[in-house]
Motif scaffolding. Structure first.
Motif, PDB file in Angstrom:
ATOM      1  N   GLY A 150       0.807  -1.209   0.000  1.00 14.57           N
ATOM      2  CA  GLY A 150       0.000   0.000   0.000  1.00 14.57           C
ATOM      3  C   GLY A 150       0.840   1.259   0.000  1.00 14.57           C
ATOM      4  N   PHE A 151       0.204   2.368  -0.377  1.00 14.59           N
ATOM      5  CA  PHE A 151       0.917   3.631  -0.512  1.00 14.59           C
ATOM      6  C   PHE A 151       0.968   4.441   0.778  1.00 14.59           C
ATOM      7  CE2 PHE A 151      -0.060   2.876  -5.033  1.00 14.59           C
ATOM      8  CZ  PHE A 151       1.190   3.122  -5.579  1.00 14.59           C
ATOM      9  N   VAL A 152       0.159   4.113   1.778  1.00 16.88           N
ATOM     10  CA  VAL A 152       0.175   4.846   3.041  1.00 16.88           C
ATOM     11  C   VAL A 152       1.084   4.107   4.016  1.00 16.88           C
ATOM     12  CG1 VAL A 152      -1.198   5.887   4.872  1.00 16.88           C
ATOM     13  CG2 VAL A 152      -2.196   5.568   2.590  1.00 16.88           C
ATOM     14  N   VAL A 153       1.968   4.855   4.681  1.00 15.97           N
ATOM     15  CA  VAL A 153       2.921   4.257   5.604  1.00 15.97           C
ATOM     16  C   VAL A 153       2.608   4.753   7.015  1.00 15.97           C
ATOM     17  CG1 VAL A 153       5.356   3.834   6.101  1.00 15.97           C
ATOM     18  CG2 VAL A 153       4.638   4.409   3.764  1.00 15.97           C
ATOM     19  N   ALA A 154       2.555   3.827   7.976  1.00 18.08           N
ATOM     20  CA  ALA A 154       2.390   4.153   9.392  1.00 18.08           C
ATOM     21  C   ALA A 154       3.710   3.872  10.106  1.00 18.08           C
ATOM     22  CB  ALA A 154       1.273   3.309  10.009  1.00 18.08           C
ATOM     23  N   LEU A 155       4.160   4.826  10.920  1.00 13.05           N
ATOM     24  CA  LEU A 155       5.439   4.695  11.602  1.00 13.05           C
ATOM     25  C   LEU A 155       5.290   5.114  13.064  1.00 13.05           C
ATOM     26  CD1 LEU A 155       6.063   6.657   8.751  1.00 13.05           C
ATOM     27  CD2 LEU A 155       8.162   5.379   9.075  1.00 13.05           C
ATOM     28  N   ARG A 156       6.010   4.414  13.943  1.00  9.05           N
ATOM     29  CA  ARG A 156       5.981   4.785  15.352  1.00  9.05           C
ATOM     30  C   ARG A 156       7.355   4.569  15.968  1.00  9.05           C
ATOM     31  NH1 ARG A 156       1.197   2.542  19.033  1.00  9.05           N
ATOM     32  NH2 ARG A 156       2.068   0.512  18.386  1.00  9.05           N
ATOM     33  N   ASP A 157       7.719   5.505  16.811  1.00  4.68           N
ATOM     34  CA  ASP A 157       8.967   5.422  17.563  1.00  4.68           C
ATOM     35  C   ASP A 157       8.608   5.028  18.995  1.00  4.68           C
ATOM     36  OD1 ASP A 157      11.338   5.777  18.908  1.00  4.68           O
ATOM     37  OD2 ASP A 157      11.431   7.956  18.605  1.00  4.68           O
ATOM     38  N   ARG A 158       8.638   3.742  19.297  1.00  3.09           N
ATOM     39  CA  ARG A 158       8.203   3.259  20.606  1.00  3.09           C
ATOM     40  C   ARG A 158       9.227   3.503  21.708  1.00  3.09           C
ATOM     41  NH1 ARG A 158       6.813  -2.763  18.747  1.00  3.09           N
ATOM     42  NH2 ARG A 158       8.824  -2.352  17.769  1.00  3.09           N
ATOM     43  N   ARG A 159      10.500   3.659  21.330  1.00  3.00           N
ATOM     44  CA  ARG A 159      11.554   3.795  22.333  1.00  3.00           C
ATOM     45  C   ARG A 159      11.997   5.239  22.553  1.00  3.00           C
ATOM     46  NH1 ARG A 159      13.277  -0.882  19.387  1.00  3.00           N
ATOM     47  NH2 ARG A 159      14.742   0.406  18.202  1.00  3.00           N
ATOM     48  N   GLY A 160      11.441   6.160  21.774  1.00  3.58           N
ATOM     49  CA  GLY A 160      11.817   7.562  21.940  1.00  3.58           C
ATOM     50  C   GLY A 160      13.221   7.886  21.501  1.00  3.58           C
ATOM     51  N   THR A 161      13.730   7.171  20.492  1.00  9.98           N
ATOM     52  CA  THR A 161      15.100   7.374  20.021  1.00  9.98           C
ATOM     53  C   THR A 161      15.198   8.367  18.870  1.00  9.98           C
ATOM     54  OG1 THR A 161      14.918   5.540  18.446  1.00  9.98           O
ATOM     55  CG2 THR A 161      15.682   5.016  20.684  1.00  9.98           C
ATOM     56  N   GLY A 162      14.057   8.799  18.326  1.00 12.22           N
ATOM     57  CA  GLY A 162      14.094   9.627  17.133  1.00 12.22           C
ATOM     58  C   GLY A 162      14.107   8.827  15.849  1.00 12.22           C
ATOM     59  N   HIS A 163      13.961   7.495  15.959  1.00  9.31           N
ATOM     60  CA  HIS A 163      13.932   6.606  14.800  1.00  9.31           C
ATOM     61  C   HIS A 163      12.667   5.742  14.871  1.00  9.31           C
ATOM     62  CE1 HIS A 163      18.183   7.554  14.057  1.00  9.31           C
ATOM     63  NE2 HIS A 163      18.323   7.445  15.376  1.00  9.31           N
ATOM     64  N   ALA A 164      11.972   5.601  13.760  1.00 12.20           N
ATOM     65  CA  ALA A 164      10.790   4.729  13.730  1.00 12.20           C
ATOM     66  C   ALA A 164      11.235   3.280  13.837  1.00 12.20           C
ATOM     67  CB  ALA A 164      10.016   4.951  12.445  1.00 12.20           C
ATOM     68  N   ASP A 165      10.711   2.576  14.846  1.00 14.74           N
ATOM     69  CA  ASP A 165      11.040   1.158  14.992  1.00 14.74           C
ATOM     70  C   ASP A 165       9.850   0.264  14.666  1.00 14.74           C
ATOM     71  OD1 ASP A 165       9.425   1.249  17.408  1.00 14.74           O
ATOM     72  OD2 ASP A 165      11.183   2.098  18.394  1.00 14.74           O
ATOM     73  N   GLU A 166       8.730   0.866  14.269  1.00 17.99           N
ATOM     74  CA  GLU A 166       7.562   0.102  13.827  1.00 17.99           C
ATOM     75  C   GLU A 166       7.061   0.741  12.546  1.00 17.99           C
ATOM     76  OE1 GLU A 166       3.359  -1.593  15.755  1.00 17.99           O
ATOM     77  OE2 GLU A 166       4.542  -0.055  16.786  1.00 17.99           O
ATOM     78  N   VAL A 167       7.035  -0.016  11.459  1.00 16.96           N
ATOM     79  CA  VAL A 167       6.676   0.506  10.138  1.00 16.96           C
ATOM     80  C   VAL A 167       5.724  -0.477   9.466  1.00 16.96           C
ATOM     81  CG1 VAL A 167       7.524   1.258   7.885  1.00 16.96           C
ATOM     82  CG2 VAL A 167       8.935   1.617   9.922  1.00 16.96           C
ATOM     83  N   ALA A 168       4.619   0.031   8.933  1.00 18.99           N
ATOM     84  CA  ALA A 168       3.650  -0.815   8.235  1.00 18.99           C
ATOM     85  C   ALA A 168       3.006  -0.018   7.113  1.00 18.99           C
ATOM     86  CB  ALA A 168       2.584  -1.330   9.200  1.00 18.99           C
ATOM     87  N   ARG A 169       2.528  -0.742   6.098  1.00 16.32           N
ATOM     88  CA  ARG A 169       1.877  -0.116   4.950  1.00 16.32           C
ATOM     89  C   ARG A 169       0.430  -0.576   4.849  1.00 16.32           C
ATOM     90  NH1 ARG A 169       4.810   2.432   1.044  1.00 16.32           N
ATOM     91  NH2 ARG A 169       7.083   2.392   1.303  1.00 16.32           N
ATOM     92  N   PHE A 170      -0.412   0.303   4.259  1.00 13.19           N
ATOM     93  CA  PHE A 170      -1.801  -0.063   4.011  1.00 13.19           C
ATOM     94  C   PHE A 170      -2.343   0.861   2.938  1.00 13.19           C
ATOM     95  CE2 PHE A 170      -1.837   3.166   7.282  1.00 13.19           C
ATOM     96  CZ  PHE A 170      -2.938   3.949   7.005  1.00 13.19           C
TER      97      PHE A 170
END
Length: 404
Positions: free
Chosen positions: A102-122
């Motif tokens: 999919g063209f939409v990307v969801a990102l989350r930084d769970r550890r607060g590092t400034g880097h997305a560590d969870e990435v998914a598309r839909f």
């Protein structure tokens, strides 16, 4: 960190496919790179940047590469839960395989590092005939996404980062043909949905992008070259000329509200003044004209395209050569609405955020951060515009020089 910087607005920096989260990390802002505005020191301890994110920043700022290799990232929005949603686009400029999932990307930084560590598309996929889009926003517990000729609405997930409910169609039938098929949009506090429909042509020429007169009337303005307004709370709306809210905006990519609710829109100016009209313009004028603009949107406003363009050196709208202009004549352009701020030619302002947060020094409050993607049309001069600028604003107008 990323959420506080963006405030749910458009992207501030994109370099080599990376989304960069900018954070205050040191003491006083200043130095030659930020001669204006003069700002007090942020109330937080100084610390060095932990990494080299590959971009030049003024003193007092650090950047992290929040995510990379997402494809052709366009605009983004941040949910109350801190999930960053990015719309990506294929279109005819996509130079690699369309993304799987999919063209939409969801990102989350769970550890607060400034880097997305969870990435998914839909969202839509190429197999279903989709090509992604630009516009995206969070409003009243829902994610609004442009997909091809539609604006869709997904309920935000209660758990996880990807919506699980099926999308509803808010608006369909948006024009896709021609030069600017994307549909950036913004939603105000009352639920009004403002959608940009960029022009299908450069200057409404009778022969596209050639030395030819402009059409009178410009029939394209019925369905393109302006801002349309819909109701974000309704579904099943269908595009028509009747919903046009303002006209004469060639390609309004960045839309942002100030604290009083006024809507401002960036405009990509027209191309090819020298290439098509070299008897009237020098090569230097070709790469320095016209200025890029930020306009304050008012209902029924006419901002000049295609008959006029803004000359930054003259600080006025002048008549386009397709409509008889010689680079000096004003004519009917005297009745068009001038910009609130302007920038060098062909920088291509792609996203804008009016800063209403309290993380940065007070001098930044109410000003606009604008991300430019640069352009091919500054030749034979050097290319430019691959930057983020800050434009101070006061009472809806530029209150000082922009700074990179």
């Amino acid at each position: 960190m990323f959420e506080r910087m963006t405030g749910g607005g458009g992207p501030l920096v994109r370099r080599s496919g990376a989304l960069l989260a900018l954070v205050v990390a040191a003491a006083a802002l200043g130095g030659p790179a930020f001669a204006a505005p003069e700002a007090p020191a942020p109330a937080m301890p100084a610390r060095p940047c932990a990494e080299d994110a590959g971009i030049a920043l003024p003193p007092g700022f650090c950047a992290t590469v929040f995510a990379d290799r997402l494809g052709h990232a366009r605009h983004l929005a941040v949910s109350p839960a801190g999930v960053v949603y990015v719309n990506t686009w294929s279109g005819r400029y996509y130079r690699s395989a369309p993304p799987a999932g999919g063209f939409v990307v969801a990102l989350r930084d769970r550890r607060g590092t400034g880097h997305a560590d969870e990435v998914a598309r839909f969202g839509g996929t190429p197999a279903l005939g989709a090509h992604g889009g630009t516009g995206i926003a969070v409003f009243r517990d829902a994610l609004y996404v442009e997909e091809s000729d539609k604006i869709l609405r997904y309920p935000l997930p209660r758990e996880g980062i990807v919506p699980t409910a099926r999308a509803e169609t808010v608006v369909s039938g948006l024009p896709l043909d021609g030069d600017h098929p994307m549909h950036p949009f913004a939603i105000d506090a009352q639920g009004h949905l403002y959608v940009d429909l960029g022009s299908a042509s450069n200057a409404c020429e009778t022969v596209h992008r050639m030395t030819s007169p402009g059409a009178r009337p410009c029939e394209e303005l019925r369905t393109r070259g302006g801002i349309w307004r819909y109701d974000a709370t309704l579904t099943g709306q269908v595009f028509s000329p009747a919903q046009r809210y303002a006209t004469g905006i060639r390609n309004g990519e960045g839309l942002a509200f100030d604290a009083s609710g006024r809507l401002f829109v960036t405009q990509h100016g027209r191309d090819q003044l020298y290439e098509n009209w070299h008897e009237r313009y020098t090569p230097e004028q070709g790469h320095e004209l016209p200025a890029e603009e930020v306009v304050e949107l008012v209902e029924g406003g006419d901002y000049g395209w295609p008959t006029c363009y803004f000359d930054g050196s003259r600080r006025q709208l002048v008549l386009a050569p397709e409509y008889g202009g010689d680079g000096r004549e004003v004519g009917e352009c005297a009745s068009k609405r001038p910009p609130a701020a302007f920038f060098p030619a062909h920088w291509a302002p792609n996203a804008m955020l009016i800063y209403l947060g309290d993380q940065f020094p007070a001098a930044y409050h109410g000003g606009a951060f604008i991300a430019f993607h640069g352009s091919w049309n500054r030749a034979p001069g050097p290319q430019g515009g691959y930057s983020v600028v800050f434009q101070p604003l006061a009472d809806g107008r530029a209150s000082g020089d922009f700074v990179v």
